[in-house]
Scaffold this motif. Structure first.
Motif, mmCIF file in Angstrom:
data_model
loop_
_atom_site.group_PDB
_atom_site.id
_atom_site.type_symbol
_atom_site.label_atom_id
_atom_site.label_comp_id
_atom_site.label_asym_id
_atom_site.label_seq_id
_atom_site.Cartn_x
_atom_site.Cartn_y
_atom_site.Cartn_z
ATOM 1 N N ASN A 74 0.855 -1.185 0.000
ATOM 2 C CA ASN A 74 0.000 0.000 0.000
ATOM 3 C C ASN A 74 0.894 1.239 0.000
ATOM 4 N N LEU A 75 0.851 2.003 -1.088
ATOM 5 C CA LEU A 75 1.625 3.239 -1.165
ATOM 6 C C LEU A 75 0.689 4.426 -0.956
ATOM 7 N N SER A 76 0.967 5.209 0.069
ATOM 8 C CA SER A 76 0.154 6.398 0.354
ATOM 9 C C SER A 76 1.076 7.590 0.588
ATOM 10 N N VAL A 121 -5.464 -2.974 5.501
ATOM 11 C CA VAL A 121 -4.240 -3.156 4.721
ATOM 12 C C VAL A 121 -4.164 -2.152 3.578
ATOM 13 N N ILE A 122 -5.323 -1.794 2.997
ATOM 14 C CA ILE A 122 -5.328 -0.931 1.809
ATOM 15 C C ILE A 122 -5.892 0.454 2.102
ATOM 16 N N ALA A 123 -6.189 0.754 3.364
ATOM 17 C CA ALA A 123 -6.809 2.039 3.710
ATOM 18 C C ALA A 123 -5.933 3.210 3.277
ATOM 19 N N ASN A 124 -6.578 4.230 2.690
ATOM 20 C CA ASN A 124 -5.922 5.482 2.281
ATOM 21 C C ASN A 124 -4.840 5.272 1.230
ATOM 22 N N ALA A 125 -4.931 4.209 0.466
ATOM 23 C CA ALA A 125 -3.893 3.914 -0.526
ATOM 24 C C ALA A 125 -4.033 4.818 -1.746
#
Length: 465
Positions: A74-76, A121-125
């Motif tokens: 996940n990149l944010s 795991v993917i939040a705000n990605a």
């Protein structure tokens, strides 16, 4: 002398006849050498041992599972806040954008690239990347999420058919059953651990909306979104969290049941959001003290305090004071037991309730309704759930509408409260009326409530009741 010889011959002949008879009639008729008999007995013993070992063999399940479990990146991006003092003394400049990378696991559930993982795991990605067990990497697209149950659905496009796991029946799991947890803890790919089912329908929140499978299979940061499989390699859960004061595994891990996961995924693909069904009742879990206070003869079950108007429960003939003993033949002791069943259902689905009314056990068929159609009454407050569209329009992730205030003690707040959105009670986020009901019911009669409310003008106000 001749007489003695005759007697001796007769004695020898008699002994021979006796020995021959014993051999003929009493000993097993086998023509095996001692070595052959030992060999067969040993083989028989080893067969039993091998049978026991074979029943504990997880190699096939592990081999199949690792190929279907992926690494999710996940990149944010976040903007650092400005700090005038740091800028003046150290030349630090705020307002800069920094990249952050989060790691987790996922499970391929179809050959065309659908992947289930945890929402956290993917939040705000800003970008999602998936790496397969063979080190091939793909960009992933987010299809949908369910923040309540912490499930997300991703999709990758691969030119080849992908290995995937089939769903098992999480309702059929048994305490003590062996399971495998597969994921990428601490960035260690394709890690397999084993344990047993320690508990079912475990709740870890005050809301009682979640129902986890508890295991003692080792799960650590990075395992989130990975697979929990049975000895046949069937997916029975999505590993979600651990219970720990250190942040690392200390003996307990928890997974979202596969039946709940599958229903969420089907809803996202068919409707674009998760469909929820409710009975249209409010109540409390019975125990010895409550049973004595309510003057009921059982201390197990769910005691019904209120019935929602025009709900399936009301139409079926369920009454206040009834006690739910079973739903679909599953024993009910807690609110979590009820929720674990409803989590796999949709509006208009029919459930079978076994109700204790006085000393009579009565069966009812109840059609579930949409949460937003249910009006929850508590202490002079009428609350109703918000639809997904309403929450989106309000730019909210949680909250319920205060439809009406009838309690004379709170009429001074009536104009501010009616039509507003109740966000929290005593700092607990209110996702739906069931959560509000549970929080309020677990409070004593002398408790005071601190409410955070978004009024009709869009202002956040705090009220102490």
């Amino acid at each position: 002398m001749n007489k003695f010889t005759s007697i001796l011959l007769v004695s020898l002949l008699s002994g021979a006849i006796t020995l021959g008879g014993y051999k003929l009639f009493f000993e097993p008729r086998e023509n095996n050498t001692p070595n052959e008999i030992f060999s067969r007995n040993t083989s028989h013993s080893l067969d039993k041992q091998n049978l026991s070992l074979t029943s504990m063999d997880f190699t096939d399940a592990a081999e199949n599972t690792v190929h279907a479990v992926v690494h999710v990146k996940n990149l944010s991006y976040r903007t650092t806040p400005s700090n005038p003092l740091l800028e003046f003394f150290y030349g630090y400049k705020g307002g800069q954008t920094q990249a952050q990378i989060g790691m987790g696991s996922g499970v391929i559930i179809s050959e065309d690239g659908y992947i289930v993982t945890n929402n956290h795991v993917i939040a705000n990605a800003s970008e999602l990347e998936v790496t397969l067990n063979n080190n091939q990497t793909y960009n992933a697209k987010l299809i949908g999420t369910d923040t309540e149950m912490d499930i997300a659905l991703l999709k990758i496009d691969s030119p080849k058919k992908l290995p995937y796991l089939v769903f098992g029946d999480s309702d059929g799991i048994r305490l003590g059953e062996w399971v495998l947890a597969v994921g990428n803890p601490y960035n260690l790919t394709s890690t397999v651990t084993a344990g047993i089912i320690s508990a079912k329908a475990r709740n870890l929140t005050k809301s009682g909306i979640q129902s986890f499978i508890q295991t003692d299979a080792v799960v650590n940061p990075g395992n989130s979104g990975g697979a929990l499989v049975n000895s046949r390699g069937e997916l029975i859960g999505i590993n979600t969290m651990i219970s720990s004061t250190t942040g690392s595994y200390v003996g307990y891990s928890f997974a979202v049941p596969s039946n709940v996961t599958r229903k969420i995924i089907e809803d996202i693909l068919e409707f674009g959001n998760v469909q929820q069904g409710v009975l249209g009742i409010q109540g409390i879990e019975l125990n010895n003290m409550l049973a004595e206070e309510l003057k009921v003869k059982t201390h197990q079950g769910f005691y019904i305090q209120n019935i929602t108007k025009n709900s399936g429960a009301e139409k079926a003939g369920i009454l206040q004071g009834d006690i739910i003993k079973k739903i679909n033949d599953r024993t009910i002791n807690t609110f979590v037991d009820i929720k674990s069943i409803l989590n796999t259902k949709r509006p208009q689905d029919i459930v079978n309730l076994q109700i204790l009314r006085g000393t009579d056990e009565i069966d009812f068929k109840v059609a579930l309704i949409k949460p937003e159609n249910a009006i929850f009454n508590f202490n002079g407050f009428e609350l109703e759930d918000l639809s997904t569209e309403e929450l989106t329009n309000l730019n909210l992730n949680y909250g319920v509408r205060i439809k009406k205030v009838t309690n004379k003690n709170y009429l001074a707040y009536q104009k501010e409260l009616e039509g507003s959105i109740l966000l929290t009670i005593n700092k607990n986020k209110i996702n739906n009326t069931q959560i509000a009901n549970k929080i309020l019911d677990n409070s004593s009669s002398t408790s005071r409530f601190r409410l955070e409310v978004l009024n009709t003008q869009g202002e956040l106000i705090r009220i102490l009741l």
